[in-house]
Motif scaffolding. Structure first.
Motif, PDB file in Angstrom:
ATOM      1  N   ALA A   9       0.829  -1.203   0.000  1.00  0.00           N
ATOM      2  CA  ALA A   9       0.000   0.000   0.000  1.00  0.00           C
ATOM      3  C   ALA A   9       0.866   1.257   0.000  1.00  0.00           C
ATOM      4  O   ALA A   9       0.599   2.208  -0.739  1.00  0.00           O
ATOM      5  N   VAL A  66      -6.354  -1.240   0.030  1.00  0.00           N
ATOM      6  CA  VAL A  66      -5.101  -1.064  -0.684  1.00  0.00           C
ATOM      7  C   VAL A  66      -4.083  -2.081  -0.184  1.00  0.00           C
ATOM      8  O   VAL A  66      -4.054  -2.421   0.986  1.00  0.00           O
ATOM      9  N   GLY A  67      -3.264  -2.592  -1.073  1.00  0.00           N
ATOM     10  CA  GLY A  67      -2.213  -3.518  -0.695  1.00  0.00           C
ATOM     11  C   GLY A  67      -2.613  -4.976  -0.742  1.00  0.00           C
ATOM     12  O   GLY A  67      -1.770  -5.854  -0.643  1.00  0.00           O
TER      13      GLY A  67
END
Length: 74
Positions: A9, A66-67
């Motif tokens: 992220a 995210v990530g």
């Protein structure tokens, strides 16, 4: 969020600035520690990610999910 997801992220959001932000930016929500200090002290990667987002003015639309790797892409 796992540590590997945190790392992805940070790289996706901040690119080459990511390592400097992790090491140098004081995160108010985490007692003015850096992200690295907070992670080393045992804070959850998710809490550190969200604090980093707050301090760096990342829009809320880019803070969640995210990530993560899509299992279909493995």
């Amino acid at each position: 969020m796992r540590r590997s997801e945190f790392d992805r992220a940070v790289a996706a959001e901040f690119g080459g600035r990511g390592p400097a932000l992790i090491d140098d930016l004081a995160l108010g929500p985490l007692g003015d520690r850096t992200a690295r200090q907070a992670l080393d002290a045992g804070e959850s990667p998710r809490a550190v990610w969200l604090a980093l987002c707050v301090e760096a003015d990342v829009p809320e639309s880019r803070r969640y999910g995210v990530g993560r790797l899509d299992p279909r892409e493995r």
